[in-house]
Scaffold this motif. Structure first.
Motif, mmCIF file in Angstrom:
data_model
loop_
_atom_site.group_PDB
_atom_site.id
_atom_site.type_symbol
_atom_site.label_atom_id
_atom_site.label_comp_id
_atom_site.label_asym_id
_atom_site.label_seq_id
_atom_site.Cartn_x
_atom_site.Cartn_y
_atom_site.Cartn_z
ATOM 1 N N SER A 1 0.656 -1.329 0.052
ATOM 2 C CA SER A 1 -0.086 0.107 0.029
ATOM 3 C C SER A 1 0.823 1.414 0.130
ATOM 4 O O SER A 1 0.430 2.417 -0.129
ATOM 5 C CB SER A 1 -0.996 0.173 1.036
ATOM 6 O OG SER A 1 -0.092 -0.098 2.376
ATOM 7 N N ARG A 2 2.097 1.195 0.243
ATOM 8 C CA ARG A 2 2.817 2.353 0.192
ATOM 9 C C ARG A 2 3.611 2.706 -1.193
ATOM 10 O O ARG A 2 4.796 3.277 -1.154
ATOM 11 C CB ARG A 2 4.254 2.160 1.414
ATOM 12 C CG ARG A 2 3.422 2.200 2.898
ATOM 13 C CD ARG A 2 4.442 1.739 3.747
ATOM 14 N NE ARG A 2 5.338 0.488 3.699
ATOM 15 C CZ ARG A 2 5.109 -0.660 4.072
ATOM 16 N NH1 ARG A 2 3.807 -0.807 4.725
ATOM 17 N NH2 ARG A 2 5.737 -1.673 3.604
ATOM 18 N N ASN A 3 3.130 1.887 -2.152
ATOM 19 C CA ASN A 3 3.644 2.307 -3.495
ATOM 20 C C ASN A 3 5.115 1.308 -3.702
ATOM 21 O O ASN A 3 5.808 1.916 -4.445
ATOM 22 C CB ASN A 3 3.687 3.621 -4.116
ATOM 23 C CG ASN A 3 2.190 4.084 -4.000
ATOM 24 O OD1 ASN A 3 1.262 3.477 -4.455
ATOM 25 N ND2 ASN A 3 2.031 5.497 -3.957
ATOM 26 N N GLU A 4 5.329 0.280 -2.719
ATOM 27 C CA GLU A 4 6.541 -0.342 -2.924
ATOM 28 C C GLU A 4 6.066 -1.530 -3.791
ATOM 29 O O GLU A 4 4.783 -2.166 -3.589
ATOM 30 C CB GLU A 4 6.856 -0.777 -1.388
ATOM 31 C CG GLU A 4 7.383 0.638 -0.831
ATOM 32 C CD GLU A 4 8.018 0.331 0.370
ATOM 33 O OE1 GLU A 4 9.098 0.331 0.877
ATOM 34 O OE2 GLU A 4 7.155 -0.298 1.328
ATOM 35 N N ALA A 5 6.998 -2.185 -4.408
ATOM 36 C CA ALA A 5 6.813 -3.421 -5.060
ATOM 37 C C ALA A 5 8.087 -4.289 -4.976
ATOM 38 O O ALA A 5 9.162 -3.928 -4.653
ATOM 39 C CB ALA A 5 6.614 -3.330 -6.490
ATOM 40 N N LEU A 6 7.772 -5.733 -4.934
ATOM 41 C CA LEU A 6 8.901 -6.527 -4.877
ATOM 42 C C LEU A 6 8.675 -7.694 -5.976
ATOM 43 O O LEU A 6 7.568 -8.535 -5.831
ATOM 44 C CB LEU A 6 9.003 -7.108 -3.518
ATOM 45 C CG LEU A 6 9.810 -8.133 -3.308
ATOM 46 C CD1 LEU A 6 11.469 -7.694 -3.360
ATOM 47 C CD2 LEU A 6 10.082 -8.801 -1.853
ATOM 48 N N SER A 7 9.481 -7.942 -6.712
ATOM 49 C CA SER A 7 9.521 -9.038 -7.718
ATOM 50 C C SER A 7 10.271 -10.132 -7.323
ATOM 51 O O SER A 7 11.438 -10.097 -7.060
ATOM 52 C CB SER A 7 9.725 -8.444 -9.021
ATOM 53 O OG SER A 7 9.475 -9.439 -10.013
ATOM 54 N N VAL A 8 9.648 -11.321 -7.186
ATOM 55 C CA VAL A 8 10.436 -12.504 -6.996
ATOM 56 C C VAL A 8 10.227 -13.446 -7.917
ATOM 57 O O VAL A 8 9.313 -13.899 -8.292
ATOM 58 C CB VAL A 8 9.615 -13.342 -5.547
ATOM 59 C CG1 VAL A 8 10.266 -14.475 -5.178
ATOM 60 C CG2 VAL A 8 9.700 -12.484 -4.596
ATOM 61 N N PRO A 9 11.477 -13.921 -8.518
ATOM 62 C CA PRO A 9 11.742 -14.622 -9.697
ATOM 63 C C PRO A 9 11.141 -16.128 -9.105
ATOM 64 O O PRO A 9 11.574 -16.569 -8.158
ATOM 65 C CB PRO A 9 12.986 -14.662 -10.000
ATOM 66 C CG PRO A 9 13.823 -13.783 -9.116
ATOM 67 C CD PRO A 9 12.568 -13.435 -8.154
ATOM 68 N N MET A 10 10.478 -16.929 -9.857
ATOM 69 C CA MET A 10 9.994 -18.412 -9.607
ATOM 70 C C MET A 10 10.046 -19.036 -11.004
ATOM 71 O O MET A 10 9.316 -18.919 -11.826
ATOM 72 C CB MET A 10 8.508 -18.210 -8.939
ATOM 73 C CG MET A 10 8.430 -17.681 -7.554
ATOM 74 S SD MET A 10 9.220 -18.880 -6.441
ATOM 75 C CE MET A 10 9.514 -17.743 -5.138
ATOM 76 N N ALA A 11 10.709 -20.003 -10.935
ATOM 77 C CA ALA A 11 10.830 -21.152 -12.052
ATOM 78 C C ALA A 11 9.318 -21.667 -12.330
ATOM 79 O O ALA A 11 8.556 -22.197 -11.213
ATOM 80 C CB ALA A 11 11.555 -22.435 -11.579
ATOM 81 N N MET A 12 8.658 -21.513 -13.385
ATOM 82 C CA MET A 12 7.446 -22.254 -13.747
ATOM 83 C C MET A 12 7.542 -23.532 -14.278
ATOM 84 O O MET A 12 8.674 -23.751 -14.932
ATOM 85 C CB MET A 12 6.716 -21.361 -14.691
ATOM 86 C CG MET A 12 6.235 -19.953 -14.167
ATOM 87 S SD MET A 12 5.316 -19.874 -12.467
ATOM 88 C CE MET A 12 5.234 -18.382 -12.100
ATOM 89 N N PRO A 13 6.588 -24.406 -14.487
ATOM 90 C CA PRO A 13 6.461 -25.713 -14.945
ATOM 91 C C PRO A 13 6.948 -25.395 -16.333
ATOM 92 O O PRO A 13 6.397 -24.377 -16.993
ATOM 93 C CB PRO A 13 5.172 -26.164 -14.765
ATOM 94 C CG PRO A 13 4.428 -25.528 -13.560
ATOM 95 C CD PRO A 13 5.367 -24.101 -13.669
ATOM 96 N N THR A 14 7.593 -26.386 -17.193
ATOM 97 C CA THR A 14 7.888 -26.226 -18.547
ATOM 98 C C THR A 14 6.568 -26.679 -19.415
ATOM 99 O O THR A 14 6.737 -27.712 -19.810
ATOM 100 C CB THR A 14 9.043 -27.001 -18.992
ATOM 101 O OG1 THR A 14 8.979 -28.169 -18.545
ATOM 102 C CG2 THR A 14 10.383 -26.237 -18.455
#
Length: 132
Positions: free
Chosen positions: A52-65
């Motif tokens: 809500s404080r206009n912060e963002a965090l992107s977390v890489p995650m391997a997806m199924p192939t």
């Protein structure tokens, strides 16, 4: 971003991704950490959490192939959602099922209590959180 908030989000992402947490458990932790929405992007293999404080965090995650089809199978997506809600499947299997149904990602809206699922051609399915 507060380092503790970042740790909570990253731990929640990892534990969800391996099937340790249910959707309600993950939601509770994320809401407590101040997350107001998050976007799981299957094609970019990441989840971005918005506070809500206009912060963002992107977390890489391997997806199924899995090759995500061009067509969006709403019934397949809904079936995967129902299986997750009943705890018949956890997140790893949910990913496979929704990807196979043509879903490229989704956004969870905590305050609105719904999830928007997207297809390649702009298709959209909105699923409201189950009544408590």
């Amino acid at each position: 971003m507060n380092p503790n908030t970042k740790k909570v989000i990253e731990k929640c992402a990892r534990e969800s991704h391996v099937g340790f947490l249910t959707f309600p458990e993950a939601l509770g932790r994320l809401i407590e950490a101040g997350v107001e929405s998050y976007f799981a992007d299957y094609r970019n293999q990441s989840t971005t959490y918005y506070l809500s404080r206009n912060e963002a965090l992107s977390v890489p995650m391997a997806m199924p192939t899995i090759e995500i089809p061009n067509s969006f199978n709403k019934d397949g997506v809904v079936s995967a959602i129902c299986a997750a809600q009943s705890d018949t499947v956890r997140y790893p299997e949910f990913l496979k099922l929704t990807m196979s149904a043509g879903c490229i990602g989704y956004i969870v809206w905590m305050a609105g209590k719904y999830v928007s699922y997207f297809g390649r051609q702009g298709e959209l399915h909105i699923e409201h959180f189950p009544q408590e």
